[in-house]
Design a protein around this motif. Structure first.
Motif, PDB file in Angstrom:
ATOM      1  N   ALA A   1      -9.527  -1.050  -2.536  1.00 48.73           N
ATOM      2  CA  ALA A   1      -8.903  -2.216  -2.368  1.00 48.73           C
ATOM      3  C   ALA A   1      -8.838  -2.680  -3.740  1.00 48.73           C
ATOM      4  CB  ALA A   1      -9.677  -2.984  -1.122  1.00 48.73           C
ATOM      5  N   ASP A   2     -10.152  -2.623  -4.426  1.00 49.43           N
ATOM      6  CA  ASP A   2     -10.087  -3.319  -5.846  1.00 49.43           C
ATOM      7  C   ASP A   2      -8.984  -2.720  -6.820  1.00 49.43           C
ATOM      8  OD1 ASP A   2     -11.927  -5.114  -5.180  1.00 49.43           O
ATOM      9  OD2 ASP A   2     -13.415  -3.862  -6.052  1.00 49.43           O
ATOM     10  N   GLU A   3      -8.644  -1.118  -6.665  1.00 53.83           N
ATOM     11  CA  GLU A   3      -7.836  -0.536  -7.474  1.00 53.83           C
ATOM     12  C   GLU A   3      -6.444  -1.266  -7.010  1.00 53.83           C
ATOM     13  OE1 GLU A   3      -8.109   1.898  -9.811  1.00 53.83           O
ATOM     14  OE2 GLU A   3      -9.812   1.066  -9.750  1.00 53.83           O
ATOM     15  N   LEU A   4      -6.022  -1.207  -5.587  1.00 50.33           N
ATOM     16  CA  LEU A   4      -4.655  -1.725  -5.310  1.00 50.33           C
ATOM     17  C   LEU A   4      -4.685  -3.035  -5.776  1.00 50.33           C
ATOM     18  CD1 LEU A   4      -4.873  -1.002  -1.406  1.00 50.33           C
ATOM     19  CD2 LEU A   4      -3.208  -0.381  -3.297  1.00 50.33           C
TER      20      LEU A   4
ATOM     21  N   GLN B   1      -1.710  -6.410  -9.554  1.00 50.71           N
ATOM     22  CA  GLN B   1      -1.675  -7.504 -10.792  1.00 50.71           C
ATOM     23  C   GLN B   1      -1.023  -7.060 -11.813  1.00 50.71           C
ATOM     24  OE1 GLN B   1      -5.807  -7.875 -11.110  1.00 50.71           O
ATOM     25  NE2 GLN B   1      -5.813  -9.684  -9.810  1.00 50.71           N
ATOM     26  N   GLU B   2      -0.849  -5.697 -12.086  1.00 53.62           N
ATOM     27  CA  GLU B   2      -0.117  -5.074 -13.284  1.00 53.62           C
ATOM     28  C   GLU B   2       1.298  -5.049 -12.833  1.00 53.62           C
ATOM     29  OE1 GLU B   2      -1.642  -0.948 -13.676  1.00 53.62           O
ATOM     30  OE2 GLU B   2      -3.620  -1.751 -14.432  1.00 53.62           O
ATOM     31  N   ARG B   3       1.712  -4.931 -11.875  1.00 54.22           N
ATOM     32  CA  ARG B   3       3.062  -5.085 -11.369  1.00 54.22           C
ATOM     33  C   ARG B   3       3.607  -6.391 -11.345  1.00 54.22           C
ATOM     34  NH1 ARG B   3       4.286  -1.234  -5.947  1.00 54.22           N
ATOM     35  NH2 ARG B   3       3.308   0.694  -6.715  1.00 54.22           N
ATOM     36  N   GLU B   4       2.727  -7.365 -11.207  1.00 44.98           N
ATOM     37  CA  GLU B   4       3.050  -8.899 -11.025  1.00 44.98           C
ATOM     38  C   GLU B   4       3.171  -9.337 -12.764  1.00 44.98           C
ATOM     39  OE1 GLU B   4       3.808 -11.459  -9.028  1.00 44.98           O
ATOM     40  OE2 GLU B   4       3.969  -9.660  -7.658  1.00 44.98           O
ATOM     41  N   GLU B   5       2.444  -8.571 -13.475  1.00 42.95           N
ATOM     42  CA  GLU B   5       2.433  -8.859 -14.870  1.00 42.95           C
ATOM     43  C   GLU B   5       3.631  -8.257 -15.398  1.00 42.95           C
ATOM     44  OE1 GLU B   5      -0.929  -7.786 -16.737  1.00 42.95           O
ATOM     45  OE2 GLU B   5      -2.277  -9.217 -15.715  1.00 42.95           O
ATOM     46  N   HIS B   6       4.021  -7.190 -14.921  1.00 43.39           N
ATOM     47  CA  HIS B   6       5.329  -6.351 -15.454  1.00 43.39           C
ATOM     48  C   HIS B   6       6.687  -7.273 -15.157  1.00 43.39           C
ATOM     49  CE1 HIS B   6       7.920  -3.019 -16.752  1.00 43.39           C
ATOM     50  NE2 HIS B   6       8.450  -3.311 -15.605  1.00 43.39           N
ATOM     51  N   VAL B   7       6.581  -7.671 -13.765  1.00 42.39           N
ATOM     52  CA  VAL B   7       7.757  -8.436 -13.390  1.00 42.39           C
ATOM     53  C   VAL B   7       7.707  -9.763 -14.268  1.00 42.39           C
ATOM     54  CG1 VAL B   7       8.847  -9.478 -11.532  1.00 42.39           C
ATOM     55  CG2 VAL B   7       7.999  -7.233 -11.144  1.00 42.39           C
ATOM     56  N   CYS B   8       6.718 -10.558 -14.112  1.00 40.58           N
ATOM     57  CA  CYS B   8       6.878 -11.758 -14.911  1.00 40.58           C
ATOM     58  C   CYS B   8       7.155 -11.724 -16.322  1.00 40.58           C
ATOM     59  CB  CYS B   8       5.491 -12.278 -14.721  1.00 40.58           C
ATOM     60  SG  CYS B   8       5.116 -12.949 -12.898  1.00 40.58           S
TER      61      CYS B   8
ATOM     62  N   PHE C   1       0.858  -1.385  -0.075  1.00 44.03           N
ATOM     63  CA  PHE C   1       0.051   0.090   0.121  1.00 44.03           C
ATOM     64  C   PHE C   1       0.750   1.221   0.129  1.00 44.03           C
ATOM     65  CE2 PHE C   1      -2.204   3.272   2.321  1.00 44.03           C
ATOM     66  CZ  PHE C   1      -3.222   3.572   1.445  1.00 44.03           C
ATOM     67  N   TYR C   2       1.828   1.384   0.878  1.00 36.04           N
ATOM     68  CA  TYR C   2       2.473   2.694   0.897  1.00 36.04           C
ATOM     69  C   TYR C   2       3.498   2.751   0.022  1.00 36.04           C
ATOM     70  CZ  TYR C   2       0.615   4.018   5.239  1.00 36.04           C
ATOM     71  OH  TYR C   2      -0.362   4.308   6.350  1.00 36.04           O
ATOM     72  N   ARG C   3       3.720   1.935  -0.990  1.00 39.11           N
ATOM     73  CA  ARG C   3       4.473   1.950  -2.366  1.00 39.11           C
ATOM     74  C   ARG C   3       3.636   1.958  -3.336  1.00 39.11           C
ATOM     75  NH1 ARG C   3       9.934  -0.182  -0.872  1.00 39.11           N
ATOM     76  NH2 ARG C   3       9.684  -1.366   1.238  1.00 39.11           N
ATOM     77  N   SER C   4       2.349   2.191  -3.394  1.00 36.98           N
ATOM     78  CA  SER C   4       1.539   2.146  -4.408  1.00 36.98           C
ATOM     79  C   SER C   4       0.944   3.550  -4.818  1.00 36.98           C
ATOM     80  CB  SER C   4       0.177   1.442  -3.991  1.00 36.98           C
ATOM     81  OG  SER C   4      -0.540   2.224  -3.212  1.00 36.98           O
ATOM     82  N   GLU C   5       0.484   3.706  -6.216  1.00 30.28           N
ATOM     83  CA  GLU C   5      -0.050   4.801  -6.649  1.00 30.28           C
ATOM     84  C   GLU C   5      -1.222   5.240  -6.153  1.00 30.28           C
ATOM     85  OE1 GLU C   5      -0.051   8.161  -9.267  1.00 30.28           O
ATOM     86  OE2 GLU C   5       1.611   6.569  -8.808  1.00 30.28           O
ATOM     87  N   VAL C   6      -2.094   4.174  -5.574  1.00 30.01           N
ATOM     88  CA  VAL C   6      -3.291   4.400  -4.931  1.00 30.01           C
ATOM     89  C   VAL C   6      -3.062   5.438  -3.892  1.00 30.01           C
ATOM     90  CG1 VAL C   6      -5.352   3.544  -3.563  1.00 30.01           C
ATOM     91  CG2 VAL C   6      -4.585   2.331  -5.976  1.00 30.01           C
TER      92      VAL C   6
END
Length: 78
Positions: free
Chosen positions: A59-62, A67-74, A34-39
């Motif tokens: 929470a849904d935005e988080l 998921q976007e970060r996971e896809e980017h890393v993967c 959370f504290y590292r998020s854009e939200v």
């Protein structure tokens, strides 16, 4: 518009707890994300009155950001 700092802290805690529950992760992991998020940045800065959105919505935005970060890393092969 900026929210009362005390009320904003309470909002953060509710959103973090909801995010942790939905993702089935620890509160510590949810807090860290959370504290590292854009939200968080948008809420903190009062952009588009994000702090006025429901806990569930935030929470849904988080989750989407997670998921976007996971896809980017993967996608990078890490």
């Amino acid at each position: 518009m900026n929210a009362n700092p005390i009320l904003l802290q309470k909002k953060y805690s509710r959103v973090i707890e909801c995010f942790a529950d939905k993702m089935n992760i620890s509160l510590n992991a949810a807090l860290d994300f959370f504290y590292r998020s854009e939200v968080y940045c948008l809420m903190r800065d009062g952009v588009s009155d994000m702090h006025c959105m429901s806990d569930e919505y935030l929470a849904d935005e988080l989750i989407l950001e997670y998921q976007e970060r996971e896809e980017h890393v993967c996608g990078q092969g890490y």
